[in-house]
Motif scaffolding. Structure first.
Motif, PDB file in Angstrom:
ATOM      1  N   GLY A   8       0.815  -1.214   0.000  1.00 20.40           N
ATOM      2  CA  GLY A   8       0.000   0.000   0.000  1.00 20.40           C
ATOM      3  C   GLY A   8       0.846   1.260   0.000  1.00 20.40           C
ATOM      4  N   ARG A   9       1.866   1.261   0.813  1.00 22.95           N
ATOM      5  CA  ARG A   9       2.721   2.443   0.877  1.00 22.95           C
ATOM      6  C   ARG A   9       3.542   2.617  -0.406  1.00 22.95           C
ATOM      7  NH1 ARG A   9       1.579   1.172   5.992  1.00 22.95           N
ATOM      8  NH2 ARG A   9       0.922   2.881   7.313  1.00 22.95           N
ATOM      9  N   VAL A  10       3.931   1.525  -1.026  1.00 20.06           N
ATOM     10  CA  VAL A  10       4.637   1.614  -2.309  1.00 20.06           C
ATOM     11  C   VAL A  10       3.708   2.205  -3.369  1.00 20.06           C
ATOM     12  CG1 VAL A  10       5.636   0.245  -4.196  1.00 20.06           C
ATOM     13  CG2 VAL A  10       6.303  -0.224  -1.834  1.00 20.06           C
ATOM     14  N   GLU A  11       2.481   1.706  -3.435  1.00 18.69           N
ATOM     15  CA  GLU A  11       1.515   2.230  -4.412  1.00 18.69           C
ATOM     16  C   GLU A  11       1.217   3.698  -4.145  1.00 18.69           C
ATOM     17  OE1 GLU A  11       0.111   0.957  -7.287  1.00 18.69           O
ATOM     18  OE2 GLU A  11       1.695  -0.493  -6.903  1.00 18.69           O
ATOM     19  N   GLU A  12       1.115   4.048  -2.870  1.00 14.97           N
ATOM     20  CA  GLU A  12       0.863   5.443  -2.506  1.00 14.97           C
ATOM     21  C   GLU A  12       2.006   6.333  -3.009  1.00 14.97           C
ATOM     22  OE1 GLU A  12      -0.063   8.020   1.538  1.00 14.97           O
ATOM     23  OE2 GLU A  12       0.114   5.845   1.680  1.00 14.97           O
ATOM     24  N   GLY A  13       3.230   5.887  -2.823  1.00 19.03           N
ATOM     25  CA  GLY A  13       4.387   6.645  -3.296  1.00 19.03           C
ATOM     26  C   GLY A  13       4.421   6.776  -4.806  1.00 19.03           C
ATOM     27  N   LYS A  14       4.137   5.670  -5.496  1.00 17.29           N
ATOM     28  CA  LYS A  14       4.112   5.709  -6.966  1.00 17.29           C
ATOM     29  C   LYS A  14       3.022   6.659  -7.449  1.00 17.29           C
ATOM     30  CE  LYS A  14       3.841   1.391  -8.369  1.00 17.29           C
ATOM     31  NZ  LYS A  14       3.927  -0.035  -8.716  1.00 17.29           N
ATOM     32  N   GLY A  15       1.897   6.647  -6.761  1.00 17.24           N
ATOM     33  CA  GLY A  15       0.800   7.535  -7.137  1.00 17.24           C
ATOM     34  C   GLY A  15       1.163   8.998  -6.954  1.00 17.24           C
ATOM     35  N   LYS A  16       1.858   9.302  -5.848  1.00 20.17           N
ATOM     36  CA  LYS A  16       2.289  10.683  -5.611  1.00 20.17           C
ATOM     37  C   LYS A  16       3.228  11.146  -6.715  1.00 20.17           C
ATOM     38  CE  LYS A  16       1.962  10.781  -0.567  1.00 20.17           C
ATOM     39  NZ  LYS A  16       2.734  10.853   0.702  1.00 20.17           N
ATOM     40  N   ILE A  17       4.152  10.274  -7.109  1.00 22.53           N
ATOM     41  CA  ILE A  17       5.091  10.627  -8.176  1.00 22.53           C
ATOM     42  C   ILE A  17       4.342  10.867  -9.481  1.00 22.53           C
ATOM     43  CG2 ILE A  17       6.958   9.726  -9.628  1.00 22.53           C
ATOM     44  CD1 ILE A  17       7.970   8.279  -7.046  1.00 22.53           C
ATOM     45  N   LYS A  18       3.434   9.969  -9.807  1.00 24.47           N
ATOM     46  CA  LYS A  18       2.670  10.085 -11.057  1.00 24.47           C
ATOM     47  C   LYS A  18       1.838  11.372 -11.055  1.00 24.47           C
ATOM     48  CE  LYS A  18       0.399   6.712 -13.893  1.00 24.47           C
ATOM     49  NZ  LYS A  18      -0.339   5.446 -13.908  1.00 24.47           N
ATOM     50  N   GLU A  19       1.239  11.678  -9.910  1.00 21.16           N
ATOM     51  CA  GLU A  19       0.433  12.893  -9.793  1.00 21.16           C
ATOM     52  C   GLU A  19       1.307  14.135 -10.019  1.00 21.16           C
ATOM     53  OE1 GLU A  19      -2.347  15.156  -6.449  1.00 21.16           O
ATOM     54  OE2 GLU A  19      -1.338  13.282  -5.929  1.00 21.16           O
ATOM     55  N   THR A  20       2.471  14.160  -9.414  1.00 20.98           N
ATOM     56  CA  THR A  20       3.382  15.296  -9.544  1.00 20.98           C
ATOM     57  C   THR A  20       3.876  15.452 -10.983  1.00 20.98           C
ATOM     58  OG1 THR A  20       4.084  15.023  -7.249  1.00 20.98           O
ATOM     59  CG2 THR A  20       5.521  16.308  -8.671  1.00 20.98           C
ATOM     60  N   ASP A  26       1.711  19.025 -17.312  1.00 25.06           N
ATOM     61  CA  ASP A  26       0.362  19.477 -17.647  1.00 25.06           C
ATOM     62  C   ASP A  26      -0.451  18.384 -18.342  1.00 25.06           C
ATOM     63  OD1 ASP A  26      -1.678  21.373 -17.543  1.00 25.06           O
ATOM     64  OD2 ASP A  26      -1.220  22.128 -19.550  1.00 25.06           O
ATOM     65  N   ASN A  27      -0.405  17.182 -17.762  1.00 17.75           N
ATOM     66  CA  ASN A  27      -1.163  16.042 -18.270  1.00 17.75           C
ATOM     67  C   ASN A  27      -2.212  15.687 -17.220  1.00 17.75           C
ATOM     68  OD1 ASN A  27      -2.104  13.442 -18.914  1.00 17.75           O
ATOM     69  ND2 ASN A  27      -0.200  12.912 -19.946  1.00 17.75           N
ATOM     70  N   GLU A  28      -3.430  16.185 -17.425  1.00 15.83           N
ATOM     71  CA  GLU A  28      -4.494  16.022 -16.435  1.00 15.83           C
ATOM     72  C   GLU A  28      -4.833  14.549 -16.195  1.00 15.83           C
ATOM     73  OE1 GLU A  28      -9.099  17.399 -15.799  1.00 15.83           O
ATOM     74  OE2 GLU A  28      -7.779  18.716 -16.954  1.00 15.83           O
ATOM     75  N   GLN A  29      -4.823  13.744 -17.246  1.00 15.46           N
ATOM     76  CA  GLN A  29      -5.147  12.327 -17.104  1.00 15.46           C
ATOM     77  C   GLN A  29      -4.129  11.628 -16.195  1.00 15.46           C
ATOM     78  OE1 GLN A  29      -5.574  10.110 -20.735  1.00 15.46           O
ATOM     79  NE2 GLN A  29      -5.821   8.169 -19.687  1.00 15.46           N
ATOM     80  N   MET A  30      -2.867  11.905 -16.404  1.00 12.93           N
ATOM     81  CA  MET A  30      -1.829  11.289 -15.574  1.00 12.93           C
ATOM     82  C   MET A  30      -1.956  11.750 -14.122  1.00 12.93           C
ATOM     83  SD  MET A  30       2.326  11.443 -15.861  1.00 12.93           S
ATOM     84  CE  MET A  30       2.489  10.288 -17.220  1.00 12.93           C
ATOM     85  N   GLU A  31      -2.283  13.006 -13.944  1.00  9.45           N
ATOM     86  CA  GLU A  31      -2.458  13.554 -12.596  1.00  9.45           C
ATOM     87  C   GLU A  31      -3.605  12.850 -11.868  1.00  9.45           C
ATOM     88  OE1 GLU A  31      -3.434  17.866 -10.541  1.00  9.45           O
ATOM     89  OE2 GLU A  31      -2.762  17.817 -12.615  1.00  9.45           O
ATOM     90  N   VAL A  32      -4.710  12.664 -12.560  1.00  6.63           N
ATOM     91  CA  VAL A  32      -5.867  11.985 -11.969  1.00  6.63           C
ATOM     92  C   VAL A  32      -5.531  10.517 -11.679  1.00  6.63           C
ATOM     93  CG1 VAL A  32      -8.235  11.202 -12.423  1.00  6.63           C
ATOM     94  CG2 VAL A  32      -7.568  13.552 -12.965  1.00  6.63           C
ATOM     95  N   GLU A  33      -4.846   9.851 -12.611  1.00  7.03           N
ATOM     96  CA  GLU A  33      -4.445   8.457 -12.387  1.00  7.03           C
ATOM     97  C   GLU A  33      -3.553   8.352 -11.152  1.00  7.03           C
ATOM     98  OE1 GLU A  33      -2.566   7.173 -15.980  1.00  7.03           O
ATOM     99  OE2 GLU A  33      -4.450   7.059 -17.090  1.00  7.03           O
ATOM    100  N   GLY A  34      -2.676   9.318 -10.973  1.00  7.09           N
ATOM    101  CA  GLY A  34      -1.802   9.338  -9.810  1.00  7.09           C
ATOM    102  C   GLY A  34      -2.581   9.497  -8.521  1.00  7.09           C
ATOM    103  N   LYS A  35      -3.577  10.375  -8.541  1.00  7.45           N
ATOM    104  CA  LYS A  35      -4.414  10.575  -7.350  1.00  7.45           C
ATOM    105  C   LYS A  35      -5.158   9.294  -6.997  1.00  7.45           C
ATOM    106  CE  LYS A  35      -5.168  15.529  -7.847  1.00  7.45           C
ATOM    107  NZ  LYS A  35      -6.136  16.604  -8.082  1.00  7.45           N
TER     108      LYS A  35
END
Length: 58
Positions: A8-20, A26-35
């Motif tokens: 869970g914490r690994v996925e959370e970290g990957k998501g934060k990176i993807k969101e950033t 300026d890729n809204e889709q990637m930002e949402v996927e990261g969230k």
């Protein structure tokens, strides 16, 4: 620490990176996927925390 907490914490970290990265390029889709990925990771880590707490009480 159990596997759900770690995964869970690994996925959370990957998501934060993807969101950033999504914000930076300026890729809204990637930002949402990261969230979404970040929140799924938080949920899985929370589930692991509950399992660990139950295990410690018994």
């Amino acid at each position: 620490m159990n596997k759900d907490q770690v995964k869970g914490r690994v996925e959370e970290g990957k998501g934060k990176i993807k969101e950033t990265v999504g914000k930076v390029i300026d890729n809204e889709q990637m930002e949402v996927e990261g969230k979404v990925q970040k929140n799924v990771g938080k949920g899985q880590a929370g589930y692991g925390d509950v399992k660990e707490n139950i295990k410690k009480k018994h």
